[in-house]
Every structure is written in C-alpha cells, then in structure tokens.
Design an enzyme around this catalytic site. Structure first.
Site: not given
Length: 448
Positions: A129, A169
C-alpha cells in the site's frame, strides 16, 4: 476478546514495542493474531520457523519527500510512502491513497490488511500500500499532474510489473493513474503493466471501475443467499459517493434492492424514493461537486450535514463504502436498533473493532472488508493478466470472473470460520483463510 496464547502475547508485545506510535497498525495486528490463535496451535511449524515474526513485520517501508509547484509558482513539500508488506504469494499489490490523513501508520495497516485480502482472492498477488498526505481536492489538473510526476520520480525505483504493481485508492482515480503512468513510462522507457486502474486506451481493463462495488454485492448476495435471504425488496444505505459506493448502489439496485442514502465527506442525502444514481454520477463524475447538490432536483430528498447520521436511517442492509472507522459503536448500535440484519464493508476497515463485535454479538450477517471489498484488487490482478498477455477480455468475461472469485471468497471464509470453531464469524474466517495461504507459502520459502 484478548490474545490467550503465550507465544502470540509475546509476539504482540514485540510489535507494540517496535511500533509504539502506529495505533491503527497495532489494532489491526492484534485483531488478526486473536483470530488465528487456533491456527497457530494447530501448526507448531509456523512457530518453529518464525513465520509469525516475519508476517507481522513489513518487508520494506519506503518514505520520501514529494516537492511540487502550484499554479502560483509556490513550492510545497508532501510526504510519500510505499509499504511492501508481504510478497510470499506474488508481487506486492495495493492502492495509492492521496489524502491529508495519510501517515506511515495508515499505510502500514492498509498494507498488512491488503496481504490477507489479496490472499483471499486466490490470485498470485502479495500485499502492499502507498500514498501521500497530498490532497487533490481543489487542485487544478496541472497541480495534480506536477505532484504525481514528482511522486513517481521516487516511487518508480521500487515498483515494476513483476515486483510491485500499485493501483488507485482514495484520491487516486483515472486522472491520477494516467499522470503516474506517463511519468513511469518517461523515466523507464517501459510500456508495461506497472499500474492498474489504467484507462482503456492504454492497457486498462473493462469492469475495473465497477469491480469493488459489484464485487461487494456479489459477496453480500452469496452471504445473504446462504442465510435464506437476498437483496430483493430490501432497503439499503450506502455511505460514500466514489466509485465503490456508486457501483455498489448500481448493483444492489439491479439485484432488487432500494438504496435510499449516500454521502460524501460533508454530509449525506436521504431519498425515500430511492437514490437517482445518474444524478449522483453527474454531480460527482462530471461536475466534481458535493452530494448536497442532489436535493436541488429531488424535492423528496433531504440533505444533512455530517456523515455519521447516515447510520441512523432505518435499513435492512448497510454497505459502508466511504473510509476507515466510519462506523463506531454508537453507529453500530443505531443500525442494530433499527432492524438492520446485514452489514458488508466496501471501504477498507470502515467499522471499528467495537462496532464489529457489536454486529457479531447481535447476530448480524457481517462481511469484513478484506473479503467483501476484494473485488477491486481481484480485477486489478485480472488487468495484470491481460497486460501480460497483451490481450483484453470483454466486460462480460471480466464480470463473470469477478463474480466467481467473490462467491469463492465467501465460501473460503465461511469454511475457515467453521473449521476453526468460529461458525458464522466471517471476520475471523477471513483472517484465518487469508493467513493460511500466506503462511504456507512463507513456510515453503524458508527464512527470507
């Protein structure tokens, strides 16, 4: 519930000592360790080979500065992050988040969760991430482009189609992915599948933007069906109004439900006649406006400032699709009191641990994020496959594969929960099922 196993207690103490300021990461690790206690006791080889010690420690944490120049010629400096959590089952895979709330803690806990989520898909992708505390909201296209180019000028050293494949995201949509990809291509001279969520003209996959929202509903529908229920005739509340929320609303409606509320970071709208999704898409995708604009053309609808009030609306099914920790214990109790019988998570960890415990104790059907919202990353992995083949599947082909994956995830989670004594606790089932695949891969590869 607390950790009972002495080995896991000591491991958790070590994690706390090493990460004293990473509150969200610690909460996430503790939750997973509590879930996998019976797995560890059944597999002493995991302890002997240090699998757990390696599992809770990210393989790599990358932090860097991101200088950029605004339209007035003023210089700004943000922080960039990429956490490469685990590559035991494949290249790191996970989104990039651009939001003022992003910290190292945020990215670490999301990467840890992503490892388990990616494992659940059954596809060969590890967990990672990244992101920055940059806020694209209110910035011009040129400002966003300059930021993305600066961000990629460091990130490109650490990613690649067989190493680490980021995606979008919060705050990272088609525009941002395009700028990031263009800069990667310029710096490396490579045209490859290094990012997913790309535009259809340069390697993107059909059904990718719909995937997380559609996948959420496919998972939820299977969970409902196995409990003798369905979306048909049910009242649904969806938080958020980004891609996940919009396509969850679309698919839930197609499956026979009536979605009556959606939100953004300022407030929420309630429409007893059912949300007009075309109007929401016009506001959000075309005008880049605020959800409050919805009531101007929908006289029966109400707008309310603040986000948490959306969970006081009476509904049968709640689909939180906005951000982490949006449902606290108070909101959970309101949903339960109003007769909600199913909560399924489209955002990353939108319910606090106290809220999750309340849902499970009350006997609600609960679809945890790492399982229920895995459709996005699953379709990203399908995009990677298409890029590798230099080929594109039709929308229908991708959608069919997505549905098959999400139905499989549900049964994998339900079976794991039942096998280890947590029948119908899909939070624990998801942690166990995700961990088992990663642990076996780590065991096979030795200390590395």
């Amino acid at each position: 519930m607390s950790i009972q196993n002495e080995y896991l207690q000591n491991l958790m103490a070590t994690v706390e000592k090493r990460n004293p300021n990473d509150k969200q990461f610690l909460i996430t690790v503790r939750s997973v360790l509590e879930s996998i206690e019976p797995v560890v006791e059944a597999h002493p080889e995991y302890v002997k080979m240090g699998v757990l010690e390696m599992f809770v420690e990210p393989e790599r944490v990358i932090k860097f500065r991101v200088p950029w120049v605004d339209d007035k010629g003023e210089v700004h400096v943000n922080r960039g992050y990429r956490v490469q959590s685990n590559s035991a089952i494949g290249p790191y895979k996970g989104g990039l988040r651009l939001h003022p709330s992003v910290t190292e803690d945020t990215v670490k806990f999301l990467a840890f969760e992503q490892t388990l989520k990616n494992s659940l898909t059954g596809l060969p992708i590890g967990g990672g991430k990244g992101g920055s505390d940059f806020d694209p909201k209110g910035k011009s296209d040129m400002e966003v482009m300059r930021f993305c180019q600066s961000f990629m000028s460091e990130l490109y050293r650490h990613i690649g189609p067989d190493c680490d494949v980021p995606a979008g995201d919060i705050g990272v949509g088609a525009r941002e992915i395009g700028y990031l990809y263009g800069e990667y291509k310029r710096l490396t001279g490579q045209y490859c599948g290094v990012l997913t969520g790309k535009g259809l003209t340069y390697g993107g996959s059909l059904a990718r933007k719909e995937a997380t929202g559609y996948g959420l509903c496919y998972f939820t529908e299977e969970m409902l069906n196995c409990a003798g229920k369905s979306f048909k005739g049910q009242t649904v509340v969806v938080s958020g109004s980004g891609n996940v929320a919009m396509y969850a609303c679309e698919k839930a409606t197609q499956l026979g439900a009536k979605v009556v509320a959606m939100s953004d970071s300022n407030g929420y709208v309630y429409d007893p006649n059912g949300i007009d999704l075309d109007a929401v898409k016009l506001i959000k995708e075309v005008r880049r406006g605020r959800i409050r604009e919805y009531v101007a053309d929908h006289p029966a609808a109400e707008y309310h400032e603040g986000c948490s009030g959306i969970w006081t609306i009476k509904c049968d099914i709640a689909l939180p699709c906005a951000t982490q920790n949006e449902i606290n214990l108070e909101s959970a109790r309101a949903l339960i009191a109003n007769g909600c019988f199913c909560v399924s998570e489209g955002a990353n960890m939108p319910s606090t641990m106290e809220a999750i415990d309340a849902f499970i104790e009350a006997g609600l059907l609960f679809g945890p994020a790492k399982a229920a919202n895995a459709g996005g990353v699953a379709t990203s992995a399908l995009e990677m496959s298409q890029n590798s083949m230099r080929y594109s599947w039709t929308f229908e082909e991708v959608d069919a594969k997505l549905k098959q994956i999400m139905v499989g995830i549900y049964h994998n989670v339900a079976d794991a929960a039942s096998t280890y004594g947590f029948a119908n606790n899909f939070e624990k089932g998801a942690n166990i099922a995700g961990f088992l695949k990663v642990a076996e891969a780590m065991l096979a590869q030795g200390v590395c």
